[in-house]
Design a protein around this motif. Structure first.
Motif, PDB file in Angstrom:
ATOM      1  N   MET A   1      27.663  27.285 -38.600  1.00 31.55           N
ATOM      2  CA  MET A   1      27.334  27.978 -37.347  1.00 31.55           C
ATOM      3  C   MET A   1      27.751  29.442 -37.353  1.00 31.55           C
ATOM      4  O   MET A   1      27.754  30.088 -36.309  1.00 31.55           O
ATOM      5  CB  MET A   1      27.969  27.249 -36.161  1.00 31.55           C
TER       6      MET A   1
ATOM      7  N   ASP B   1      25.423  31.203 -26.769  1.00 30.31           N
ATOM      8  CA  ASP B   1      24.699  31.364 -28.029  1.00 30.31           C
ATOM      9  C   ASP B   1      24.954  30.194 -28.976  1.00 30.31           C
ATOM     10  O   ASP B   1      24.034  29.730 -29.659  1.00 30.31           O
ATOM     11  CB  ASP B   1      25.082  32.679 -28.721  1.00 30.31           C
TER      12      ASP B   1
ATOM     13  N   MET C   1      22.189  27.666 -30.469  1.00 31.91           N
ATOM     14  CA  MET C   1      22.075  27.400 -31.899  1.00 31.91           C
ATOM     15  C   MET C   1      22.090  25.893 -32.157  1.00 31.91           C
ATOM     16  O   MET C   1      21.283  25.369 -32.933  1.00 31.91           O
ATOM     17  CB  MET C   1      23.220  28.076 -32.664  1.00 31.91           C
TER      18      MET C   1
ATOM     19  N   ASP D   1      18.839  24.247 -30.875  1.00 34.11           N
ATOM     20  CA  ASP D   1      17.724  24.590 -31.768  1.00 34.11           C
ATOM     21  C   ASP D   1      17.774  23.716 -33.029  1.00 34.11           C
ATOM     22  O   ASP D   1      16.749  23.221 -33.506  1.00 34.11           O
ATOM     23  CB  ASP D   1      17.750  26.067 -32.140  1.00 34.11           C
TER      24      ASP D   1
END
Length: 146
Positions: free
Chosen positions: A46, A73, A77, A80
């Motif tokens: 990450m 964020d 991530m 997604d």
């Protein structure tokens, strides 16, 4: 793993910084890696020194884990990654307070991606107690939610 092909669920471990969310989620990933019949589909760092995302396949069901969740964020991530891997059950970390950007984004992404959401709080304890608790939460709470 329950076979309801239409239901998607997201579970957040919620706590302040340095309360063990990452350790618990890594312990859960270790449980998956050690189990026969479970395969690793995808893994991605990450962008921090410690946080990672995994997708495991158990009986045709993709399960995602993301250890990073300190901000919106990181949640984006993670979701997604979950979407890319068609994860039906996901585990991630968020900050504790309901007005935190990570929790707010968790709720938003759950709504957008049609995940039912649940959460588990993580408290601060001594390192020895945390190690026992992390293994217990990973194996006897999160794994059993499947």
């Amino acid at each position: 793993v329950k076979k309801d092909a239409t239901k998607k669920i997201a579970i957040a471990l919620s706590a302040n910084k340095d309360h063990g969310k990452t350790s618990i989620l890594k312990a859960l990933a270790d449980i998956f890696r050690a189990r026969k019949g479970v395969s690793l589909v995808d893994m991605q760092p990450m962008g921090t020194d410690v946080d990672e995302m995994w997708c495991f396949d158990i009986d045709g069901v993709h399960i995602g884990i993301a250890t990073g969740g300190d901000d919106a964020d990181a949640i984006d991530m993670a979701f997604d990654f979950f979407k890319k891997n068609d994860c039906r059950i996901v585990f991630c970390a968020t900050r504790y307070y309901s007005n935190s950007p990570s929790w707010s984004q968790f709720v938003t992404r759950c709504d957008n991606e049609k995940y039912d959401k649940d959460w588990q709080g993580v408290d601060e304890h001594s390192p020895e107690v945390l190690e026992i608790m992390h293994n217990d939460v990973a194996e006897n709470v999160l794994f059993k939610m499947l």
